[in-house]
Design a protein around this motif. Structure first.
Motif, PDB file in Angstrom:
ATOM      1  N   UNK A 125     -15.573 -10.051 -49.676  1.00  0.00           N
ATOM      2  CA  UNK A 125     -15.807 -11.464 -49.424  1.00  0.00           C
ATOM      3  C   UNK A 125     -16.528 -12.142 -50.560  1.00  0.00           C
ATOM      4  N   UNK A 126     -17.501 -11.456 -51.153  1.00  0.00           N
ATOM      5  CA  UNK A 126     -18.241 -11.998 -52.298  1.00  0.00           C
ATOM      6  C   UNK A 126     -17.400 -11.824 -53.555  1.00  0.00           C
ATOM      7  N   UNK A 127     -17.282 -12.881 -54.330  1.00  0.00           N
ATOM      8  CA  UNK A 127     -16.440 -12.866 -55.522  1.00  0.00           C
ATOM      9  C   UNK A 127     -17.310 -12.681 -56.760  1.00  0.00           C
ATOM     10  N   UNK A 128     -16.936 -11.751 -57.614  1.00  0.00           N
ATOM     11  CA  UNK A 128     -17.650 -11.553 -58.871  1.00  0.00           C
ATOM     12  C   UNK A 128     -16.695 -11.748 -60.035  1.00  0.00           C
ATOM     13  N   UNK A 129     -17.239 -12.277 -61.109  1.00  0.00           N
ATOM     14  CA  UNK A 129     -16.473 -12.473 -62.339  1.00  0.00           C
ATOM     15  C   UNK A 129     -17.448 -12.309 -63.487  1.00  0.00           C
ATOM     16  N   UNK A 130     -17.471 -11.091 -64.061  1.00  0.00           N
ATOM     17  CA  UNK A 130     -18.488 -10.791 -65.049  1.00  0.00           C
ATOM     18  C   UNK A 130     -19.856 -10.860 -64.398  1.00  0.00           C
ATOM     19  N   UNK A 131     -20.758 -11.612 -64.986  1.00  0.00           N
ATOM     20  CA  UNK A 131     -22.119 -11.746 -64.466  1.00  0.00           C
ATOM     21  C   UNK A 131     -22.217 -12.769 -63.346  1.00  0.00           C
ATOM     22  N   UNK A 202     -21.137 -21.673 -68.895  1.00  0.00           N
ATOM     23  CA  UNK A 202     -20.651 -21.171 -70.180  1.00  0.00           C
ATOM     24  C   UNK A 202     -19.371 -21.866 -70.583  1.00  0.00           C
ATOM     25  N   UNK A 203     -19.239 -22.211 -71.841  1.00  0.00           N
ATOM     26  CA  UNK A 203     -18.082 -22.986 -72.303  1.00  0.00           C
ATOM     27  C   UNK A 203     -16.763 -22.262 -72.103  1.00  0.00           C
ATOM     28  N   UNK A 204     -16.811 -20.914 -72.012  1.00  0.00           N
ATOM     29  CA  UNK A 204     -15.586 -20.143 -71.862  1.00  0.00           C
ATOM     30  C   UNK A 204     -15.227 -19.819 -70.425  1.00  0.00           C
ATOM     31  N   UNK A 205     -15.927 -20.387 -69.452  1.00  0.00           N
ATOM     32  CA  UNK A 205     -15.632 -20.094 -68.051  1.00  0.00           C
ATOM     33  C   UNK A 205     -14.229 -20.572 -67.671  1.00  0.00           C
ATOM     34  N   UNK A 206     -13.773 -21.656 -68.303  1.00  0.00           N
ATOM     35  CA  UNK A 206     -12.428 -22.173 -68.054  1.00  0.00           C
ATOM     36  C   UNK A 206     -11.729 -22.367 -69.392  1.00  0.00           C
ATOM     37  N   UNK A 207     -10.552 -21.784 -69.525  1.00  0.00           N
ATOM     38  CA  UNK A 207      -9.749 -21.939 -70.735  1.00  0.00           C
ATOM     39  C   UNK A 207      -8.724 -23.055 -70.542  1.00  0.00           C
ATOM     40  N   UNK A 208      -8.523 -23.839 -71.574  1.00  0.00           N
ATOM     41  CA  UNK A 208      -7.452 -24.833 -71.571  1.00  0.00           C
ATOM     42  C   UNK A 208      -6.185 -24.198 -72.128  1.00  0.00           C
ATOM     43  N   UNK A 209      -5.106 -24.286 -71.372  1.00  0.00           N
ATOM     44  CA  UNK A 209      -3.803 -23.783 -71.824  1.00  0.00           C
ATOM     45  C   UNK A 209      -2.983 -25.019 -72.190  1.00  0.00           C
ATOM     46  N   UNK A 210      -2.892 -25.290 -73.464  1.00  0.00           N
ATOM     47  CA  UNK A 210      -2.333 -26.556 -73.932  1.00  0.00           C
ATOM     48  C   UNK A 210      -0.923 -26.794 -73.379  1.00  0.00           C
ATOM     49  N   UNK A 211      -0.752 -27.962 -72.811  1.00  0.00           N
ATOM     50  CA  UNK A 211       0.540 -28.361 -72.276  1.00  0.00           C
ATOM     51  C   UNK A 211       0.841 -27.841 -70.889  1.00  0.00           C
ATOM     52  N   UNK A 217     -11.553 -18.223 -67.461  1.00  0.00           N
ATOM     53  CA  UNK A 217     -11.850 -17.559 -68.717  1.00  0.00           C
ATOM     54  C   UNK A 217     -12.188 -16.086 -68.516  1.00  0.00           C
ATOM     55  N   UNK A 218     -12.414 -15.399 -69.601  1.00  0.00           N
ATOM     56  CA  UNK A 218     -12.730 -13.973 -69.542  1.00  0.00           C
ATOM     57  C   UNK A 218     -14.105 -13.759 -68.921  1.00  0.00           C
ATOM     58  N   UNK A 219     -14.301 -12.636 -68.213  1.00  0.00           N
ATOM     59  CA  UNK A 219     -15.594 -12.383 -67.554  1.00  0.00           C
ATOM     60  C   UNK A 219     -16.781 -12.438 -68.514  1.00  0.00           C
ATOM     61  N   UNK A 220     -16.581 -11.958 -69.739  1.00  0.00           N
ATOM     62  CA  UNK A 220     -17.695 -11.942 -70.692  1.00  0.00           C
ATOM     63  C   UNK A 220     -18.082 -13.332 -71.180  1.00  0.00           C
ATOM     64  N   UNK A 221     -17.249 -14.339 -70.851  1.00  0.00           N
ATOM     65  CA  UNK A 221     -17.571 -15.708 -71.280  1.00  0.00           C
ATOM     66  C   UNK A 221     -18.610 -16.364 -70.390  1.00  0.00           C
TER      67      UNK A 221
END
Length: 233
Positions: A125-131, A202-211, A217-221
């Protein structure tokens, strides 16, 4: 998450909608089967709550039609029909869950989260993504154990990405997660919420996929905002 509530009793629908909104669900209401089909085509829906006894037919027949047409959206049948045969027919007809009226709101919410968890391939139920950790029930987000306050919209948007970690989500899908069909949405609202999430998580939590749109984003972001890091040092 976006819920489509298919219920012909206006009072019951109003109560369910109000209750689910306290858990930050976005809820659209359809009072007929025809309106339900139109809504399902118009917006990206995460779960359908479907009554059987509708003024224009049996909700189960609509569900069977959806399944035969390849609609895979999770469906919870919510009905007063409590016979074992009715439950069996509902589940065999394509329902993912079956709940009998009267019901407890807390149980309905738990079942909705279970459907979302299964649909996203998660076992916990609890969601984890990296830290990062998100508890959908308590609505708490933390990074390395430090709570990160998010607004309701920011939290709902983050959930949308966490429940679809490998998917590219376009702007329309994300707006459907945040707003109901009849809500007015400013043109830059989505960009503002994404900006705030990046600033807080963190700026890398969401990636923009152009178009195409955006993806998680990656867990380490994931990282704590600077002001939170100063408070913990």
């Amino acid at each position: 998450m976006h819920i489509l509530l298919v219920e012909d009793d206006a009072l019951v629908a109003s109560g369910i909608r109000a209750g689910l909104m306290t858990y930050d669900f976005v809820v659209d209401h359809a009072s007929t089967l025809q309106a339900a089909s139109q809504a399902l085509e118009a917006v990206t829906t995460d779960v359908v709550i479907l009554d059987r006894g509708m003024p224009d037919g049996d909700g189960l027949l609509l569900l069977e039609e959806w399944r035969s047409n390849g609609v895979e959206t999770p469906v919870l049948i919510l009905t007063a029909r409590d016979a074992v045969r009715d439950r069996v027919d509902g589940l065999q007809g394509g329902a993912d869950d079956y709940l009998v009226k009267p019901f407890d709101l807390e149980e309905l919410v738990a079942r909705l989260y279970a459907l979302l968890r299964r649909a996203s391939g998660r076992s916990s139920g609890v969601i984890t993504h990296g830290a990062l950790t998100l508890d959908p029930v308590s609505r708490q987000v933390s990074i390395d154990g430090v709570a990160v306050p998010l607004s309701r919209r920011e939290l709902v948007l983050l959930e949308a990405f966490l429940y679809a970690p490998r998917s590219v989500l376009n702007a329309d899908q994300l707006k459907d997660s945040l707003y109901g069909m009849n809500e007015d949405v400013e043109s830059n609202a989505l960009n503002v919420h994404i900006h705030h999430l990046r600033r807080k998580l963190g700026s890398g939590i969401i990636d923009t996929v152009r178009g195409l749109g955006y993806r998680l984003g990656k867990p380490e972001a994931v990282m704590l905002p600077q002001d939170a890091m100063k408070q913990t040092s």
